[in-house]
Each structure stands twice: as structure tokens, then as C-alpha cells.
Design a protein around this motif. Structure first.
Motif, PDB file in Angstrom:
ATOM      1  N   ASP A 146       0.815  -1.217   0.000  1.00  0.00           N
ATOM      2  CA  ASP A 146       0.000   0.000   0.000  1.00  0.00           C
ATOM      3  C   ASP A 146       0.849   1.269   0.000  1.00  0.00           C
ATOM      4  N   ARG A 203      -5.363   0.085   8.544  1.00  0.00           N
ATOM      5  CA  ARG A 203      -5.018   0.363   7.160  1.00  0.00           C
ATOM      6  C   ARG A 203      -5.493  -0.794   6.292  1.00  0.00           C
ATOM      7  N   GLN A 232      -5.349  -2.880   2.382  1.00  0.00           N
ATOM      8  CA  GLN A 232      -4.626  -3.217   1.161  1.00  0.00           C
ATOM      9  C   GLN A 232      -5.613  -3.861   0.204  1.00  0.00           C
TER      10      GLN A 232
END
Length: 164
Positions: free
Chosen positions: A53, A156, A158
Motif C-alpha cells: 500500500d 489500514r 490493502q
């Protein structure tokens, strides 16, 4: 003079009753279509290319399997040149200094209403394990994998691309 027989008029249901009857007939069919659509929803099972990412570069191939309704994922191939023999030097416990190739990094995901959730994902780069959820996207061509601490908002994501 004989009376003409009374004209018979067809029996008519009041409109609300007719609507209710129509819904009773249509509802099971609609439910069956919804259940069929859910059963035909794209599966995350298969081989996936992970994309970093931060750099946008392909990093690895992960094989996701389902066993008794629970997903797990194992690193099948490392794509970064020079990293093929990488060890998880930042991992703790039994994973410390183990080869990253073949390592199970995704564990315990169960199908929820819209996402696979309740599992964990290991980041071999920092040795940390995060709570995880996964969503199939683009008709099964992509999955969005989210690792987080506490709540999904704090994490987060991806995008992984289907290889097979």
C-alpha cells in the motif's frame, strides 16, 4: 313477467387484501432469490497477489482457503527480488526467525453480513498481529483486506488482486 336472472358479478377482493395476497405469493420467491444471490456471491478463496500500500509494488502471493466456514491465508510465493528466503526476524514466539514463505498470516475470518471478520492478520515486516476483516470487491477480482487495532476505523487497508 318473469324476472331476468340476476347477473353474477365476479368476486373482487378489496385492494388491500389483494395486495397482501400478492405479497404472500411473491415474498418466498424474493427470499429465495436473495438466498441464491448470497450463495453465488464471489468467494475470497483462491490465490491473491498482495500489493504494497506504500509502494504499489506486488509483494507476494497468498493462498486463501476455507475450512468449516473459516478463512485462513498462507504465503505461497514472495515476489520481491532478494526476499525469497526472508525470515520473520521481528515475529515473536514460535514464528520468530521462521521462513516467511509458507507462513500462515491470515487466520480465523468468518463470514458476516457484508465482510469476513473476526480474524487476525500478521505483518511479517514488523512481526505484529492485527485484527482483520476482508471484503470481496469488483465481482471477485479484488479483495480489500483491513488490519486494525481496536476498531476497523483505526487501521489500514490493502487491495489484493485475484491470481486464480
Amino acid at each position: 313477467m318473469p324476472q331476468s336472472p340476476a347477473r353474477s358479478t365476479p368476486f373482487r377482493l378489496p385492494s388491500a387484501l389483494a395486495l397482501a395476497a400478492a405479497l404472500m405469493v411473491a415474498a418466498p420467491a424474493a427470499h429465495a432469490q436473495t438466498a441464491t444471490a448470497a450463495a453465488l456471491a464471489p468467494s475470497p478463496v483462491g490465490l491473491w497477489k498482495t500489493i504494497d500500500d506504500e509502494t504499489g509494488q506486488a509483494k507476494s502471493l497468498i493462498r486463501i482457503v476455507e475450512n468449516s466456514g473459516v478463512l485462513s491465508g498462507r504465503i505461497e510465493k514472495l515476489l520481491t527480488p532478494g526476499k525469497e528466503d526472508a525470515k520473520c526476524d521481528k515475529c515473536e514466539g514460535e514464528l520468530k526467525d521462521q521462513p516467511v514463505l509458507g507462513m500462515e498470516i491470515l487466520k480465523g475470518l468468518r463470514k458476516g453480513a457484508e465482510v469476513w471478520e473476526g480474524g487476525t492478520i500478521l505483518d511479517p515486516n514488523n512481526g505484529k498481529t492485527y485484527r482483520s476483516q476482508l471484503r470481496v470487491a469488483d465481482g471477485g477480482k479484488k479483495i480489500e483486506v483491513r488490519g486494525y487495532i481496536g476498531i476497523p476505523l483505526l487501521g489500514r487497508s490493502q487491495s489484493w488482486l485475484r491470481e486464480q
